[in-house]
Write a protein that holds these residues in place. Structure first.
Motif, mmCIF file in Angstrom:
data_model
loop_
_atom_site.group_PDB
_atom_site.id
_atom_site.type_symbol
_atom_site.label_atom_id
_atom_site.label_comp_id
_atom_site.label_asym_id
_atom_site.label_seq_id
_atom_site.Cartn_x
_atom_site.Cartn_y
_atom_site.Cartn_z
ATOM 1 N N ASP A 85 52.590 0.269 -20.874
ATOM 2 C CA ASP A 85 54.031 0.379 -20.687
ATOM 3 C C ASP A 85 54.670 -0.695 -21.569
ATOM 4 O O ASP A 85 54.652 -1.882 -21.235
ATOM 5 N N CYS A 88 58.079 -3.221 -20.201
ATOM 6 C CA CYS A 88 57.818 -2.683 -18.860
ATOM 7 C C CYS A 88 58.832 -3.074 -17.799
ATOM 8 O O CYS A 88 58.755 -2.568 -16.675
ATOM 9 N N GLY A 107 51.296 -3.539 -18.608
ATOM 10 C CA GLY A 107 52.691 -3.633 -19.025
ATOM 11 C C GLY A 107 52.952 -4.908 -19.791
ATOM 12 O O GLY A 107 52.387 -5.958 -19.471
#
Length: 302
Positions: A85, A88, A107
């Motif tokens: 991600d 994130c 993330g």
């Protein structure tokens, strides 16, 4: 900070001067360190827009969750084993995708507050074994080549000062055959014969950039061109500006209640300026300058 330095910041802000890459990194980290708690207090763990079909829905937090699911559906993603991600926030998308697919999710964010809060929420939700968050630069990711079968970037591309380097890094960390999804604010595609946006359009975007620590914008077509140059397969694009439009009014309305106003005051000048810039974003959307673009592709297997 000295008087001279403060005066320079004020002058640059008034003139909407473009920031350097290093200034952007510092500014982005500070902006989200200061504003993320306020956002979470009002809107929860998902720091992005909602999916408004039908457009009169009022369950805004569920609309944010639905946006994740609808983007995955749009990109034909039905499974994943390892996800990154990129940008994130406090990890809402990562944790949702990890639960949805039973996969591992990493993330990255420039904000130490967001990374720490993301890990706290993962622990609270029993997801520490499957999700983790760290401070890192999306243009220089701390992952090996071919690491993830799903590369996810939701409303972070607009912060990237070098869009080519951004796409290069997304491609590098994706596995061969892996899916890349970019959901980001862009300016409109240029019409045939245009060499750039109008001065009026550039001026509006410059004001937004100062408030949100953004570099120069690009179009969805610019992303498509970069992906084509990388040899990406199954490139698909769409404009979801109309789908997320009601969220702007909901956020602006929420910023006017007493709790939010007090939170804004406590969060500092940059957060207050960011709240004001929502009106500028709304104006850009209404005149067709700003687009909520979706772009997806797969990395070639060879």
């Amino acid at each position: 900070m000295g008087i001279t330095s403060t005066m320079k910041r004020v002058r640059d802000s008034v003139l909407s001067k473009e920031r350097s890459r290093e200034d952007l990194k510092i500014g982005i980290a500070g902006f989200y360190d200061r504003s993320s708690k306020l956002w979470e207090d009002v809107w929860g763990e998902h720091m992005h827009h909602g999916y408004y079909v039908p457009e009169d829905r009022t369950d805004h937090i569920q609309a944010q969750i639905d946006l994740i699911d609808e983007v995955l559906k749009w990109a034909n993603v039905t499974e994943a084993t390892s996800v990154v991600d990129v940008g994130c926030g406090i990890g809402g998308s990562s944790r949702h995708i990890a639960r949805k697919f039973g996969c591992q999710a990493r993330g990255i964010t420039l904000s130490p507050y967001q990374a720490n809060r993301g890990n706290e929420l993962a622990k609270e939700q029993g997801l520490s074994d499957s999700t983790s968050f760290q401070v890192a630069d999306a243009l220089d990711q701390p992952f090996g080549d071919n690491s993830f079968d799903l590369v996810w970037s939701l409303e972070s591309g607009e912060h990237m000062p070098d869009k080519k380097k951004f796409v290069d890094e997304l491609f590098r960390v994706a596995m061969p055959g892996g899916r890349i999804i970019i959901v980001t604010w862009c300016h409109r595609d240029l019409e045939e014969g245009e060499t750039g946006l109008s001065k009026k359009e550039e001026k509006l975007l410059a004001k937004i950039n100062r408030a949100y620590y953004l570099p120069r914008w690009c179009s969805v077509q610019d992303y498509v061109d970069l992906l084509e140059a990388k040899g990406a397969k199954d490139i698909k694009r769409e404009d979801w500006s109309y789908i997320i439009a009601p969220f702007w009014k909901a956020v602006i309305k929420s910023s006017l209640n007493l709790r939010s106003v007090w939170g804004l005051m406590r969060s500092g000048f940059s957060t207050v300026r960011g709240a004001y810039a929502m009106l500028l974003m709304l104006r850009g959307f209404k005149v067709g300058l700003i687009k909520f673009g979706l772009i997806t592709c797969t990395k070639p297997t060879s």
